[in-house]
Design a protein around this motif. Structure first.
Motif, PDB file in Angstrom:
ATOM      1  N   ASN A 218     -36.292 -78.335  13.225  1.00 29.81           N
ATOM      2  CA  ASN A 218     -35.028 -78.842  13.750  1.00 29.81           C
ATOM      3  C   ASN A 218     -35.122 -79.084  15.252  1.00 29.81           C
ATOM      4  O   ASN A 218     -35.899 -78.425  15.957  1.00 29.81           O
ATOM      5  CB  ASN A 218     -33.906 -77.846  13.464  1.00 29.81           C
ATOM      6  CG  ASN A 218     -33.701 -77.622  11.985  1.00 29.81           C
ATOM      7  OD1 ASN A 218     -33.123 -78.445  11.305  1.00 29.81           O
ATOM      8  ND2 ASN A 218     -34.200 -76.489  11.476  1.00 29.81           N
ATOM      9  N   ASN A 219     -34.320 -79.995  15.739  1.00 28.09           N
ATOM     10  CA  ASN A 219     -34.180 -80.237  17.174  1.00 28.09           C
ATOM     11  C   ASN A 219     -32.800 -79.723  17.584  1.00 28.09           C
ATOM     12  O   ASN A 219     -31.765 -80.284  17.188  1.00 28.09           O
ATOM     13  CB  ASN A 219     -34.303 -81.725  17.487  1.00 28.09           C
ATOM     14  CG  ASN A 219     -34.230 -81.992  18.978  1.00 28.09           C
ATOM     15  OD1 ASN A 219     -35.028 -81.469  19.753  1.00 28.09           O
ATOM     16  ND2 ASN A 219     -33.257 -82.788  19.400  1.00 28.09           N
ATOM     17  N   ILE A 220     -32.784 -78.636  18.369  1.00 25.06           N
ATOM     18  CA  ILE A 220     -31.533 -77.945  18.694  1.00 25.06           C
ATOM     19  C   ILE A 220     -31.466 -77.817  20.208  1.00 25.06           C
ATOM     20  O   ILE A 220     -32.052 -76.909  20.808  1.00 25.06           O
ATOM     21  CB  ILE A 220     -31.469 -76.575  18.002  1.00 25.06           C
ATOM     22  CG1 ILE A 220     -31.746 -76.727  16.499  1.00 25.06           C
ATOM     23  CG2 ILE A 220     -30.117 -75.926  18.226  1.00 25.06           C
ATOM     24  CD1 ILE A 220     -31.829 -75.419  15.749  1.00 25.06           C
ATOM     25  N   THR A 221     -30.756 -78.719  20.866  1.00 27.32           N
ATOM     26  CA  THR A 221     -30.826 -78.818  22.317  1.00 27.32           C
ATOM     27  C   THR A 221     -29.452 -79.038  22.934  1.00 27.32           C
ATOM     28  O   THR A 221     -28.535 -79.554  22.297  1.00 27.32           O
ATOM     29  CB  THR A 221     -31.741 -79.983  22.739  1.00 27.32           C
ATOM     30  OG1 THR A 221     -31.214 -81.211  22.217  1.00 27.32           O
ATOM     31  CG2 THR A 221     -33.156 -79.800  22.219  1.00 27.32           C
ATOM     32  N   LYS A 222     -29.341 -78.621  24.188  1.00 25.48           N
ATOM     33  CA  LYS A 222     -28.192 -78.923  25.046  1.00 25.48           C
ATOM     34  C   LYS A 222     -26.872 -78.439  24.461  1.00 25.48           C
ATOM     35  O   LYS A 222     -25.824 -79.064  24.659  1.00 25.48           O
ATOM     36  CB  LYS A 222     -28.142 -80.424  25.350  1.00 25.48           C
ATOM     37  CG  LYS A 222     -29.366 -80.932  26.092  1.00 25.48           C
ATOM     38  CD  LYS A 222     -29.295 -82.412  26.400  1.00 25.48           C
ATOM     39  CE  LYS A 222     -30.547 -82.866  27.148  1.00 25.48           C
ATOM     40  NZ  LYS A 222     -30.535 -84.305  27.446  1.00 25.48           N
ATOM     41  N   ASN A 223     -26.909 -77.314  23.761  1.00 30.73           N
ATOM     42  CA  ASN A 223     -25.678 -76.703  23.281  1.00 30.73           C
ATOM     43  C   ASN A 223     -25.140 -75.734  24.330  1.00 30.73           C
ATOM     44  O   ASN A 223     -25.889 -75.170  25.121  1.00 30.73           O
ATOM     45  CB  ASN A 223     -25.941 -75.995  21.955  1.00 30.73           C
ATOM     46  CG  ASN A 223     -26.394 -76.977  20.893  1.00 30.73           C
ATOM     47  OD1 ASN A 223     -25.617 -77.772  20.399  1.00 30.73           O
ATOM     48  ND2 ASN A 223     -27.688 -76.943  20.557  1.00 30.73           N
ATOM     49  N   SER A 224     -23.819 -75.522  24.330  1.00 29.88           N
ATOM     50  CA  SER A 224     -23.203 -74.793  25.432  1.00 29.88           C
ATOM     51  C   SER A 224     -23.393 -73.292  25.354  1.00 29.88           C
ATOM     52  O   SER A 224     -23.214 -72.603  26.358  1.00 29.88           O
ATOM     53  CB  SER A 224     -21.708 -75.120  25.505  1.00 29.88           C
ATOM     54  OG  SER A 224     -21.526 -76.484  25.823  1.00 29.88           O
ATOM     55  N   ASP A 225     -23.718 -72.744  24.192  1.00 24.67           N
ATOM     56  CA  ASP A 225     -24.069 -71.334  24.094  1.00 24.67           C
ATOM     57  C   ASP A 225     -25.531 -71.222  23.647  1.00 24.67           C
ATOM     58  O   ASP A 225     -26.419 -71.589  24.377  1.00 24.67           O
ATOM     59  CB  ASP A 225     -23.128 -70.595  23.144  1.00 24.67           C
ATOM     60  CG  ASP A 225     -21.769 -70.314  23.785  1.00 24.67           C
ATOM     61  OD1 ASP A 225     -21.601 -70.574  24.993  1.00 24.67           O
ATOM     62  OD2 ASP A 225     -20.871 -69.844  23.073  1.00 24.67           O
ATOM     63  N   ASN A 226     -25.759 -70.725  22.475  1.00 23.66           N
ATOM     64  CA  ASN A 226     -27.123 -70.551  21.979  1.00 23.66           C
ATOM     65  C   ASN A 226     -27.577 -71.768  21.182  1.00 23.66           C
ATOM     66  O   ASN A 226     -26.769 -72.451  20.548  1.00 23.66           O
ATOM     67  CB  ASN A 226     -27.177 -69.319  21.073  1.00 23.66           C
ATOM     68  CG  ASN A 226     -26.706 -68.065  21.782  1.00 23.66           C
ATOM     69  OD1 ASN A 226     -27.377 -67.535  22.652  1.00 23.66           O
ATOM     70  ND2 ASN A 226     -25.528 -67.591  21.407  1.00 23.66           N
ATOM     71  N   GLY A 227     -28.874 -71.987  21.184  1.00 24.28           N
ATOM     72  CA  GLY A 227     -29.415 -72.964  20.264  1.00 24.28           C
ATOM     73  C   GLY A 227     -29.298 -72.459  18.837  1.00 24.28           C
ATOM     74  O   GLY A 227     -28.660 -73.084  17.982  1.00 24.28           O
ATOM     75  N   ILE A 228     -29.889 -71.286  18.553  1.00 27.83           N
ATOM     76  CA  ILE A 228     -29.795 -70.629  17.248  1.00 27.83           C
ATOM     77  C   ILE A 228     -29.283 -69.215  17.468  1.00 27.83           C
ATOM     78  O   ILE A 228     -29.827 -68.467  18.279  1.00 27.83           O
ATOM     79  CB  ILE A 228     -31.160 -70.573  16.541  1.00 27.83           C
ATOM     80  CG1 ILE A 228     -31.702 -71.984  16.287  1.00 27.83           C
ATOM     81  CG2 ILE A 228     -31.058 -69.811  15.231  1.00 27.83           C
ATOM     82  CD1 ILE A 228     -33.105 -72.000  15.695  1.00 27.83           C
ATOM     83  N   TYR A 229     -28.235 -68.839  16.732  1.00 21.22           N
ATOM     84  CA  TYR A 229     -27.677 -67.487  16.803  1.00 21.22           C
ATOM     85  C   TYR A 229     -27.740 -66.880  15.412  1.00 21.22           C
ATOM     86  O   TYR A 229     -27.146 -67.396  14.466  1.00 21.22           O
ATOM     87  CB  TYR A 229     -26.237 -67.521  17.299  1.00 21.22           C
ATOM     88  CG  TYR A 229     -25.581 -66.159  17.385  1.00 21.22           C
ATOM     89  CD1 TYR A 229     -25.884 -65.290  18.423  1.00 21.22           C
ATOM     90  CD2 TYR A 229     -24.656 -65.751  16.423  1.00 21.22           C
ATOM     91  CE1 TYR A 229     -25.282 -64.049  18.511  1.00 21.22           C
ATOM     92  CE2 TYR A 229     -24.053 -64.508  16.495  1.00 21.22           C
ATOM     93  CZ  TYR A 229     -24.367 -63.658  17.544  1.00 21.22           C
ATOM     94  OH  TYR A 229     -23.775 -62.422  17.616  1.00 21.22           O
ATOM     95  N   ILE A 230     -28.499 -65.773  15.279  1.00 23.71           N
ATOM     96  CA  ILE A 230     -28.716 -65.122  13.988  1.00 23.71           C
ATOM     97  C   ILE A 230     -28.182 -63.695  14.091  1.00 23.71           C
ATOM     98  O   ILE A 230     -28.709 -62.891  14.858  1.00 23.71           O
ATOM     99  CB  ILE A 230     -30.211 -65.081  13.617  1.00 23.71           C
ATOM    100  CG1 ILE A 230     -30.851 -66.463  13.766  1.00 23.71           C
ATOM    101  CG2 ILE A 230     -30.397 -64.514  12.229  1.00 23.71           C
ATOM    102  CD1 ILE A 230     -30.444 -67.451  12.741  1.00 23.71           C
ATOM    103  N   ASN A 231     -27.145 -63.365  13.317  1.00 27.47           N
ATOM    104  CA  ASN A 231     -26.489 -62.066  13.420  1.00 27.47           C
ATOM    105  C   ASN A 231     -26.548 -61.337  12.081  1.00 27.47           C
ATOM    106  O   ASN A 231     -26.041 -61.830  11.076  1.00 27.47           O
ATOM    107  CB  ASN A 231     -25.033 -62.247  13.856  1.00 27.47           C
ATOM    108  CG  ASN A 231     -24.292 -60.917  13.976  1.00 27.47           C
ATOM    109  OD1 ASN A 231     -24.884 -59.896  14.307  1.00 27.47           O
ATOM    110  ND2 ASN A 231     -23.006 -60.938  13.688  1.00 27.47           N
ATOM    111  N   GLN A 232     -27.202 -60.169  12.083  1.00 28.97           N
ATOM    112  CA  GLN A 232     -27.277 -59.290  10.924  1.00 28.97           C
ATOM    113  C   GLN A 232     -27.825 -60.031   9.695  1.00 28.97           C
ATOM    114  O   GLN A 232     -27.222 -60.025   8.620  1.00 28.97           O
ATOM    115  CB  GLN A 232     -25.911 -58.655  10.642  1.00 28.97           C
ATOM    116  CG  GLN A 232     -25.438 -57.813  11.824  1.00 28.97           C
ATOM    117  CD  GLN A 232     -24.168 -57.050  11.567  1.00 28.97           C
ATOM    118  OE1 GLN A 232     -24.141 -56.186  10.694  1.00 28.97           O
ATOM    119  NE2 GLN A 232     -23.123 -57.337  12.321  1.00 28.97           N
ATOM    120  N   CYS A 233     -28.955 -60.652   9.906  1.00 23.31           N
ATOM    121  CA  CYS A 233     -29.645 -61.389   8.847  1.00 23.31           C
ATOM    122  C   CYS A 233     -31.064 -60.839   8.697  1.00 23.31           C
ATOM    123  O   CYS A 233     -31.697 -60.464   9.689  1.00 23.31           O
ATOM    124  CB  CYS A 233     -29.712 -62.877   9.181  1.00 23.31           C
ATOM    125  SG  CYS A 233     -28.095 -63.677   9.391  1.00 23.31           S
TER     126      CYS A 233
END
Length: 615
Positions: A218-233
């Protein structure tokens, strides 16, 4: 005669007609039978009339696979619509294709719930479907066996949202300018691949309480918080993604177990490339992290992780403090590269020498003692331009000498819970936080070092019996030297000029502050706050922009032989100080008072000189 001839001719014609008629009737019956046979064949084959091809603009699409009744919008209803084809099997899935929904009248563009039929949503455009916290361009609830491919979901609350969904694929979609690009909740065994998630107002991709999911390419760029956020996975694989230029973290993993982060590019993110928080048994392998503002990899209270083969430039690795048991549980070695040089990570070692740190890019020691890092010759070690140049945790009786640790995103040199370590002749300049930072240690020595142009030149927190001598701390944004909650300090012959405050000592008793120079600082030259039984002697504290020497809420101190000239306001100021001695000090030519004492009592003031002050 003529009449008789006409009658004979008429009879002849009638005879001919009767002869021909049976043959004609048989042929007609044959034609009818063939037509009926063709119709029967068609009915037996159950051939459908093809639907017209084209693009569709419904106001929204809602399908509930469990709905019943005359008006139920289930798959039976959907397959009768012009925008749906297929039969819902693995070999012939339902296909919703070429649909455009802009400003849909309901909250979601396409909503599918309670379905295990095979389906595909393909080549659809969904814009501004809804701004509520549960709205999405494409939303799946309790759905299995779906494929969402090559769609454009823009300026929705969620681009794609899935909850309690299993065995779905999200591939090739453009998910831009939503709040979140993709959000998965309580969903397992899904595949997220080849999507573009850019310029979303919060996160590019969120997974919470999800397991066994693959995130790839994936191309995950220029987002205002995290690119990828993984919680309790758990058991998440994140592989070969470009997660860059996000304002917070590239990849932020929180409270996960048995996850793999492999072959990703995490560059130019505002905080960390990889932020691994309270997560254990994570494999962090062969990632590239370029010029993240804080760290390439941040292990925040995370243990039993494997960190190998990562390549970091203008950032490095940072580990938060914990017990020896937890801190030594991670696996890390010199296959990790910082600025094209090896990262050296040692645990439970003794008597390491310079050859153990050849051409070091970054150095981390945990529970390692009696070692010599650096040398007294001209070569030394240069661990600049990463996260922290050198970090020592729970390590004792080590000597760090002739080291350059500058331009790091945090500190030049950091020692946590160290005893009897010596830092000498090191240069720590232009680090974003501290030049040299020592915390929770005893009997350490900091000698003849330079700490200029940092936020703090030298920072000592809960360091008892520390000896700080002959160091230079100039032009730091806040403090040249800062001592906090430390007993038995001896700070002598240091230079701390042109900082905000030169030398600041807080909540620290039984100390000696001797023969230091603190000039031209923006506020105070030397400031003691809540310090008792301390000697302040023979310091040169001149030309500061507010006050040369200030003591606030300090008792039983001896202030003697100091020189405080040319300060903008006060030379020496005591406030709320009791049972102290102020003697033999020179406080001349200050802009306000030479010596100013307020709200203080029971002090001895003798043999001081305060001439040519404005008041």
């Amino acid at each position: 005669m003529k009449r008789t001839s006409k009658i004979k001719l008429l009879l002849l014609l009638l005879g001919i007609i009767f002869l021909i008629l049976p043959s004609y009737y048989n042929n007609f019956n044959s034609i009818q039978i063939e037509q009926n046979n063709d119709l029967n064949v068609n009915l037996e084959l159950n051939l459908k009339i093809p639907k017209p091809s084209g693009s569709w603009e419904p106001t929204n699409i809602t399908i509930d696979g469990s709905a019943t009744g005359v008006d139920a919008h289930n798959w039976t209803w959907a397959e009768k619509q012009v925008w749906c084809t297929g039969s819902g099997t693995a070999s012939d899935p339902y296909v919703i294709e070429d649909v455009t929904i802009i400003h849909g009248v309901l909250d979601n563009g396409i909503l599918i719930g309670n379905s295990s039929e095979y389906f595909r949503i393909e080549n659809c455009t969904i814009i501004k479907s809804g701004s509520g916290s549960s709205n999405a361009g494409i939303k799946l609830i309790n759905v299995n066996n779906g494929t969402i491919i090559n769609n454009n979901c823009t300026t929705n609350y969620f681009g794609i949202y899935m909850e309690n969904c299993t065995n779905n694929t999200i591939s090739g979609n453009s998910l831009n300018k939503n709040r979140d690009g993709i959000n998965l909740l309580k969903s397992n065994f899904n595949n997220i691949t080849d999507n573009n998630m850019t310029s979303n107002s919060r996160d590019g991709l969120i997974l919470e309480f999800c397991n066994h999911t693959k995130i790839s390419n994936n191309n995950i760029t220029k987002n205002s918080d995290n690119g990828i956020y993984i919680n309790q996975c758990n058991n998440i694989t994140i592989v070969k993604n470009n997660v860059s230029e996000n304002l917070d973290n590239g990849i932020h993993l929180v409270r996960g177990i048995n996850n793999t982060i492999l072959d990703n590019h995490v560059d130019n993110n505002g905080l960390h490339g990889l932020n691994i928080e309270h997560s254990n048994y994570t494999n962090i392998l062969n990632n590239t992290a370029f010029e993240n503002n804080n760290n390439g990899i941040f292990l925040d209270l995370s243990y039993n992780n494997t960190v190998l083969g990562n390549n970091m430039t203008l950032c490095g690795i940072m580990i938060t403090e914990a017990s020896i048991k937890f801190m030594t549980s991670n696996t890390m070695d010199s296959t990790n590269i910082v600025n094209k040089k090896p990262l050296y990570y040692y645990t439970n070692k003794i008597k390491l020498v310079s050859n153990n740190f050849t051409n070091a890019g970054q150095i981390i020691l945990i529970n390692s003692n009696k070692s010599n890092i650096g040398s007294h010759n001209s070569i030394g070690i240069d661990v600049s331009y990463n996260s922290i140049g050198i970090s020592l945790y729970h390590s004792h009786n080590n000597t760090l000498s002739n080291i350059t640790a500058s331009y790091n995103n945090y500190h030049g040199i950091y020692i946590y819970r160290g005893i009897n370590n010596t830092i000498e002749e090191c240069e720590t300049e232009r680090n974003s936080k501290y030049g040299i930072y020592l915390a929770d240690g005893d009997i350490n020595n900091v000698l003849i070092n330079t700490g200029n142009n940092n936020e703090y030149g030298f920072y000592f927190n809960n360091e008892d019996s520390i000896f700080v001598s002959d160091n230079t701390a100039n032009s730091n944004n806040k403090y040249g030297m800062y001592f906090y909650n430390s007993e038995g300090i001896k700070a002598s012959d240091n230079v701390a000029n042109s900082n905000y405050d030169g030398i600041y000592v807080k909540n620290s008793d039984s100390s000696q502050i001797l023969r230091n120079e603190a000039k031209s600082n923006n506020h105070y030259g030397l400031y003691l706050y809540e310090c008792d039984e301390t000697t302040v002697s023979s310091n040169q504290i001149n030309s500061n922009n507010y006050c040369g020497l200030k003591l606030y809420i300090c008792n039983l101190n001896t202030i003697t032989g100091n020189t405080a000239f040319y300060n903008i306001y006060k030379g020496i100021h005591l406030s709320y100080c009791f049972y102290s001695t102020l003697s033999n000090n020179l406080a001349n030519s200050n802009g306000d008072n030479g010596i100013y004492i307020s709200a203080s009592d029971d002090n001895i003031i003798e043999s001081n000189e305060a001439n040519d002050n404005d008041n």
